[in-house]
Design a protein around this motif. Structure first.
Motif, PDB file in Angstrom:
ATOM      1  N   VAL A 111       0.846  -1.198   0.000  1.00  0.00           N
ATOM      2  CA  VAL A 111       0.000   0.000   0.000  1.00  0.00           C
ATOM      3  C   VAL A 111       0.878   1.244   0.000  1.00  0.00           C
ATOM      4  O   VAL A 111       1.743   1.418   0.859  1.00  0.00           O
ATOM      5  CB  VAL A 111      -0.944   0.010   1.216  1.00  0.00           C
ATOM      6  CG1 VAL A 111      -1.780   1.295   1.236  1.00  0.00           C
ATOM      7  CG2 VAL A 111      -1.852  -1.216   1.195  1.00  0.00           C
ATOM      8  N   GLU A 153      -3.288   4.352  -2.604  1.00  0.00           N
ATOM      9  CA  GLU A 153      -4.405   4.603  -1.689  1.00  0.00           C
ATOM     10  C   GLU A 153      -4.994   6.007  -1.838  1.00  0.00           C
ATOM     11  O   GLU A 153      -4.263   6.997  -1.949  1.00  0.00           O
ATOM     12  CB  GLU A 153      -3.928   4.418  -0.243  1.00  0.00           C
ATOM     13  CG  GLU A 153      -5.015   4.638   0.797  1.00  0.00           C
ATOM     14  CD  GLU A 153      -4.527   4.422   2.210  1.00  0.00           C
ATOM     15  OE1 GLU A 153      -5.271   4.752   3.156  1.00  0.00           O
ATOM     16  OE2 GLU A 153      -3.389   3.928   2.394  1.00  0.00           O
ATOM     17  N   THR A 185      -5.783   1.150  -3.777  1.00  0.00           N
ATOM     18  CA  THR A 185      -6.393   0.895  -2.472  1.00  0.00           C
ATOM     19  C   THR A 185      -7.470   1.943  -2.274  1.00  0.00           C
ATOM     20  O   THR A 185      -7.167   3.147  -2.259  1.00  0.00           O
ATOM     21  CB  THR A 185      -5.372   1.011  -1.322  1.00  0.00           C
ATOM     22  OG1 THR A 185      -4.397  -0.021  -1.433  1.00  0.00           O
ATOM     23  CG2 THR A 185      -6.058   0.890   0.031  1.00  0.00           C
ATOM     24  N   ASP A 187      -9.520   3.670   0.306  1.00  0.00           N
ATOM     25  CA  ASP A 187      -9.807   3.939   1.712  1.00  0.00           C
ATOM     26  C   ASP A 187     -11.129   4.700   1.726  1.00  0.00           C
ATOM     27  O   ASP A 187     -11.194   5.860   1.332  1.00  0.00           O
ATOM     28  CB  ASP A 187      -8.690   4.742   2.365  1.00  0.00           C
ATOM     29  CG  ASP A 187      -8.879   4.861   3.872  1.00  0.00           C
ATOM     30  OD1 ASP A 187      -9.954   5.352   4.285  1.00  0.00           O
ATOM     31  OD2 ASP A 187      -7.972   4.474   4.625  1.00  0.00           O
ATOM     32  N   HIS A 219      -9.264  -0.398   2.256  1.00  0.00           N
ATOM     33  CA  HIS A 219      -9.130  -0.076   3.672  1.00  0.00           C
ATOM     34  C   HIS A 219     -10.515   0.226   4.211  1.00  0.00           C
ATOM     35  O   HIS A 219     -11.150   1.200   3.813  1.00  0.00           O
ATOM     36  CB  HIS A 219      -8.185   1.105   3.879  1.00  0.00           C
ATOM     37  CG  HIS A 219      -6.748   0.717   3.864  1.00  0.00           C
ATOM     38  ND1 HIS A 219      -5.720   1.629   3.850  1.00  0.00           N
ATOM     39  CD2 HIS A 219      -6.152  -0.517   3.889  1.00  0.00           C
ATOM     40  CE1 HIS A 219      -4.564   0.991   3.854  1.00  0.00           C
ATOM     41  NE2 HIS A 219      -4.803  -0.313   3.872  1.00  0.00           N
TER      42      HIS A 219
END
Length: 310
Positions: A111, A153, A185, A187, A219
């Motif tokens: 990540v 992310e 990723t 989040d 996430h």
């Protein structure tokens, strides 16, 4: 399209700086019945001045060895591929060392935070994005050599930074880079807060859906998507107002999880990794069970010819 091609994980905590209690921490996490553990190696004192500290890495490897779970790694938050050009060599040096750490523990995903910049003028902002694409392409080859997928992310602006990518913009950037070892990723809380700051909360699900097809790693934690913009005395007061990136157990905030699962299609093997504030660790099992129930309804399909790692 399939349902249920997923894994559920949770991020480990760092309690002792020398990692002497990491084995105990991983034992407790395994007992929760997760498929994967995310290692916050940014807080493990593994890289010093751009070089790996071998005894600390050996301690990490020993703690991780022989377990039934898979691993992902969250590298240093300070790596910023949109930073000023003169700092790029330092960021790449730390990134390469951190990828070596991830390889050493057999991680699946690495990540990497998406870039942040102080630039707001369109031409300079465009230059910052171009730098990030160039450096991501270089990073992708480092990841390929180590059989890792870098998962970039989603972020929001904090600590004085002026610009972070929206989920849809990050999807566009990843499409331009077009490399099998660069994915995303999501989040969810970061994205919720980012879109609230932009005055576009209503586009949250649409934006997430645009990034979902390249999001191999998620996430998962809850919040209310509100700015951390008023004074509070304690974290409990921040919770009372619902402000900021709270890292709550899933279901405690108001992220529209059901709608997200109805409208998003993720890659096969997507990881639902829980990032829980230690304050709420007492609810970890409840959170794992809730997240597994959500993830079992995830819509997934293969992503082109890209490498299958998870």
């Amino acid at each position: 399209m399939k349902h249920g091609a997923f894994a559920v994980g949770i991020s480990a905590r760092n309690r002792a700086g020398d990692l002497s209690d990491l084995g105990d921490e991983l034992d407790k996490i395994e007992a929760l019945g997760v498929d994967l553990i995310e290692l916050p190696t940014f807080d493990y004192d593994l890289v010093i001045g751009g070089r790996i500290r071998a005894p600390q890495l050996a301690t990490l490897q020993n703690a991780c060895a022989g377990r039934s779970v898979a691993y992902s790694v969250h590298g240093p938050l300070a790596i910023n591929l949109m930073d000023e050009p003169a700092r790029a060599p330092r960021h790449l040096e730390v990134l390469e060392a951190s990828l070596d750490v991830a390889q050493a523990v057999g991680a699946l995903h690495y990540v990497l935070h998406s870039g942040l910049t102080h630039e707001t003028e369109p031409a300079k902002l465009g230059d910052a994005y171009a730098r990030q694409r160039e450096l991501l392409t270089r990073a992708a080859e480092l990841a390929r050599e180590r059989n890792l997928i870098i998962c970039v992310e989603t972020l929001f602006e904090y600590d004085g930074w002026k610009h972070a990518s929206s989920p849809k913009r990050l999807a566009e950037e990843i499409a331009i880079v077009d490399h099998p070892h660069i994915m995303a990723t999501i989040d969810f809380s970061h994205s919720y807060i980012k879109l609230d700051a932009d005055g576009r909360r209503e586009s949250f699900v649409e934006e997430i859906a645009a990034l979902a097809p390249v999001a191999r790693h998620l996430h998962v934690h809850d919040s209310f998507g509100r700015q951390d913009d008023l004074w509070v005395y304690t974290q409990g007061e921040r919770l009372a107002y619902g402000n900021g990136d709270l890292h709550l157990p899933v279901g405690w905030g108001d992220i529209p999880w059901t709608q997200l699962l109805e409208e998003c299609v993720f890659p096969e093997g997507v990881v639902f990794n829980i990032e829980l504030d230690p304050r709420y660790w007492h609810a970890a099992r409840e959170c794992v069970d809730f997240t597994r129930g959500l993830a079992s309804r995830a819509q997934t399909k293969g992503y082109g010819g890209r490498s299958k790692v998870a």
